[in-house]
Motif scaffolding. Structure first.
Motif, PDB file in Angstrom:
ATOM      1  N   ARG A  63      11.055  -9.728  11.191  1.00  0.00           N
ATOM      2  CA  ARG A  63      10.803  -9.652  12.639  1.00  0.00           C
ATOM      3  C   ARG A  63      12.083 -10.017  13.416  1.00  0.00           C
ATOM      4  O   ARG A  63      12.425  -9.364  14.411  1.00  0.00           O
ATOM      5  N   GLN A  67      14.443  -7.583  15.885  1.00  0.00           N
ATOM      6  CA  GLN A  67      14.844  -7.882  17.270  1.00  0.00           C
ATOM      7  C   GLN A  67      16.325  -7.560  17.488  1.00  0.00           C
ATOM      8  O   GLN A  67      16.708  -7.021  18.531  1.00  0.00           O
ATOM      9  N   GLU A 106       2.493  -4.963   8.761  1.00  0.00           N
ATOM     10  CA  GLU A 106       2.066  -6.260   9.309  1.00  0.00           C
ATOM     11  C   GLU A 106       2.675  -6.495  10.697  1.00  0.00           C
ATOM     12  O   GLU A 106       2.005  -6.991  11.604  1.00  0.00           O
ATOM     13  N   LEU A 107       3.950  -6.149  10.837  1.00  0.00           N
ATOM     14  CA  LEU A 107       4.617  -6.368  12.124  1.00  0.00           C
ATOM     15  C   LEU A 107       3.920  -5.564  13.225  1.00  0.00           C
ATOM     16  O   LEU A 107       3.626  -6.091  14.301  1.00  0.00           O
ATOM     17  N   LYS A 109       0.891  -4.393  13.242  1.00  0.00           N
ATOM     18  CA  LYS A 109      -0.453  -4.936  13.484  1.00  0.00           C
ATOM     19  C   LYS A 109      -0.414  -6.150  14.420  1.00  0.00           C
ATOM     20  O   LYS A 109      -1.333  -6.381  15.193  1.00  0.00           O
ATOM     21  N   ALA A 110       0.674  -6.916  14.334  1.00  0.00           N
ATOM     22  CA  ALA A 110       0.787  -8.119  15.168  1.00  0.00           C
ATOM     23  C   ALA A 110       1.448  -7.811  16.515  1.00  0.00           C
ATOM     24  O   ALA A 110       1.711  -8.710  17.309  1.00  0.00           O
ATOM     25  N   GLY A 111       1.724  -6.533  16.766  1.00  0.00           N
ATOM     26  CA  GLY A 111       2.318  -6.136  18.046  1.00  0.00           C
ATOM     27  C   GLY A 111       3.833  -6.258  18.074  1.00  0.00           C
ATOM     28  O   GLY A 111       4.450  -6.184  19.141  1.00  0.00           O
ATOM     29  N   ALA A 112       4.449  -6.472  16.914  1.00  0.00           N
ATOM     30  CA  ALA A 112       5.910  -6.607  16.870  1.00  0.00           C
ATOM     31  C   ALA A 112       6.548  -5.277  16.485  1.00  0.00           C
ATOM     32  O   ALA A 112       5.886  -4.391  15.939  1.00  0.00           O
TER      33      ALA A 112
END
Lengths: 294, 316
Positions: A63, A67, A106-107, A109-112
């Motif tokens: 993550r 960024q 996963e990222l 799914k978590a909005g990342a």
């Protein structure tokens, strides 16, 4: 135009070792680099989250990489442990597209933002210990360290494992030596410069950790060094903040000032010493300032 | 033909208690291994020179020693490569570290084998044996493939910085074997193993110097195995027992509550009693501005992190 980096100082430099963060930021314009903040970046987990929840460690670090990718720049760190954790995650997903896909799932799914695997992670030391970096220092017309005898202390996680780090030979590192000499200092050489400071187990196994730091501190002292320099704030805590404890535990004295890498550069370039906040060190650095005449 | 000089550690307890060094010269073919060099010195120049070896093929793990300070398998190291690395100096040959020498390059391996045995390095399946063999999938074996490659040469043990400071630490090789069985799906002792390896001188004593991963001649990566054992301890719910595990737990709590390390939490959480006794030290830290703010930092987009912490499953 200044070279831009996504700046990842790490938790310790932001909190208990603020002097490291502040000195780095003060140096950046002189080194023609721009350090862009990463306000949504987490802790790298320091190896602890990897040791408790390996998949979570990987996802959190990817993550952070993502960024930097969104910012369109590579990451610059000032901590050995952050460098290893971020580089390791980067290598794991770059080497294994299926793993990257699973992490990205996963990222998302978590909005990342998902990661495309396009970024690199470097440490300030690595950036400066190249021809490009050394010429940036040269351009500043360094005032010089005036023969200050400096014991380079690498610690572990900027060197090993070399399959992840890979900047230099982990058994014969020379990057700190190159910088010390370029700034007009003398190298105080000693064997334990890449042994462990004990910090990862300092809170849980203090007695063992203090025996570890003793090896490097006593050898640096015996090499006739005026001070040590380290690229890692965790090594700095073990060597500086816990030095009196190590002295008591090992029934000896070191009286060894320990500088953060950017502080040594700051002294060499002659920046205002108040910016570097030596007053936040546990071991006084007066003898160092006397030699350099700051 | 090249000529090489070897500066070898000597210890001959039958003739005297002191350690000394001896220099030998040898003319040899370009493709000589360090082990063959030492064996030629033994055969041609000095029959008292003692070295342990067996297979000569990097399988048995007997001939680990230090070449120019670095632990290697002597049978895997080329003399000419070592000279290229050290700039043509005499090659320094020493016994492996963290052991007592018995004679010249031979060390007393007993502590290593005792620790190896202490991790129960064998399968302990649950229930009665099946009529036919237990079939294990390729995927399940993949999980323990790296650790299965260990040849017990002790190169990792030789360089371990935790062991240098604490002779009772069980060490990287034994823990790699511990993981190899704890993660074997045929084994029925996962929780018991997690407890066994999580005590004093176990998993949480690793100082993460990474020497074991760097030196292992077989790519076992013992530090990674130790890390996975930490994960197993967390999965098996034995994570409160040791200060090292609580240290890791403090990172997880920090992550959930702010996204950055909460240093205020870390010290008392890891070692509640000791942190109270250490008041003078804490005050010294405070006077230097090293006491962190009691209000934890909060990163932007913390909700992403909270979701990840909820969703990401551990597959160890």
């Amino acid at each position: 135009m200044a070279r831009q980096f996504a700046y990842y100082p790490g938790c310790v430099a932001e909190f208990s070792s603020k002097e490291l963060n502040r000195t780095t930021k003060a140096l950046a314009p002189m080194l023609d680099i721009e350090l862009l903040p990463m306000p949504a970046a987490t802790c790298c987990g320091a190896g602890d989250i990897a040791e408790a929840k390996p998949n979570l460690y990987l996802t959190l670090n990817v993550r952070i990489l993502s960024q930097a990718e969104e910012m369109g720049v590579d990451i610059m760190t000032i901590c050995n442990v952050c460098t290893l954790n971020l580089r390791r995650a980067n290598k794991l997903v770059k080497d294994d597209p299926r793993l990257l896909e699973a992490v990205n799932e996963e990222l998302v799914k978590a909005g990342a933002r998902p990661y495309e695997g396009t970024r690199e992670v470097t440490h300030l030391l690595w950036f400066l210990a190249t021809e490009e970096g050394l010429s940036l220092l040269e351009k500043q017309g360094p005032k010089g360290l005036k023969g200050l005898r400096v014991a380079p202390y690498y610690g572990c996680q900027l060197l090993r494992p070399s399959s992840v780090m890979g900047f230099e030979d982990p058994d014969q590192p020379q990057s700190l030596e190159r910088l010390i000499r370029a700034l007009g200092g003398e190298v105080a050489d000693y064997e334990a410069k890449s042994k462990c400071c004990g910090f990862p187990i300092l809170l849980a196994r203090e007695a063992v950790a203090l025996k570890e730091s003793h090896v490097a501190l006593s050898q640096a002292r015996d090499s006739g060094a005026d001070c040590m320099v380290t690229p890692c704030p965790l090594c700095h805590l073990a060597m500086d903040a816990y030095q009196r404890k190590a002295e008591a535990a090992n029934a000896t004295e070191y009286n060894m000032p320990v500088l953060h890498l950017p502080q040594l550069i700051g002294l060499g370039l002659g920046i205002d010493t108040s910016i570097m906040e030596f007053k936040r060190h546990m071991v006084p650095v007066n003898n160092v300032l006397e030699v350099v005449g700051s | 033909m090249p000529t090489s000089t070897f500066d070898i550690f000597r210890y001959q307890p039958d003739t005297g208690p002191e350690h000394f060094r001896q220099t030998y010269e040898l003319e040899h073919d370009a493709d000589l291994t360090l082990l063959d060099a030492v064996l030629r010195l033994q055969n041609e120049q000095d029959g008292t020179l003692a070295v342990r070896y067996s297979c000569r093929s990097a399988i048995c793990g007997s001939c680990a020693c230090r070449a120019d300070g670095k632990t290697v398998l002597a049978c895997m190291s080329q003399v000419e490569d070592l000279k290229a690395q050290n700039g043509g100096q005499p090659i320094k040959v020493d016994p492996i570290g963290n052991f007592e020498p018995l004679k010249d390059l031979i060390v007393d391996m007993d502590p290593f084998w005792e620790k190896f045995k202490s991790v129960k390095p064998y399968l302990v399946p649950d229930g009665p044996a099946p009529e036919k063999e237990r079939i294990v999938s390729k995927e399940a074996m993949q999980k323990i493939y790296n650790e299965s490659k260990c040849i017990l040469c002790a190169a990792c043990y030789s360089e371990c910085n935790s062991l240098a400071a604490d002779a009772d630490y069980v060490g990287p090789a034994a823990l790699a074997w511990g993981y190899r069985f704890a993660a074997d799906e045929r084994d029925g002792q996962r929780t018991a193993r997690a407890k066994l390896y999580s005590g004093e001188h176990g998993v949480w004593d690793c100082t993460r110097c990474m020497y074991c991963n760097e030196r292992c001649p077989k790519g076992v990566d013992p530090r990674d195995a130790i890390e996975k054992l930490g994960g197993i301890a967390f999965n098996e719910g034995v994570s409160w027992a040791d200060a090292g595990a609580r240290h890791a737990k403090a990172f997880l709590i920090s992550m959930r509550t702010g996204g950055k390390l909460n240093e205020t939490l870390l010290v008392p959480f890891t070692n509640p009693i000791k942190s109270q006794l250490d008041l003078p030290f804490a005050l010294r830290m405070l006077s230097k501005g090293k006491a962190p703010s009691p209000i934890p930092h909060r990163i932007k987009k913390l909700d992403e992190v909270k979701k990840l912490m909820k969703n990401v499953k551990e597959t160890i």
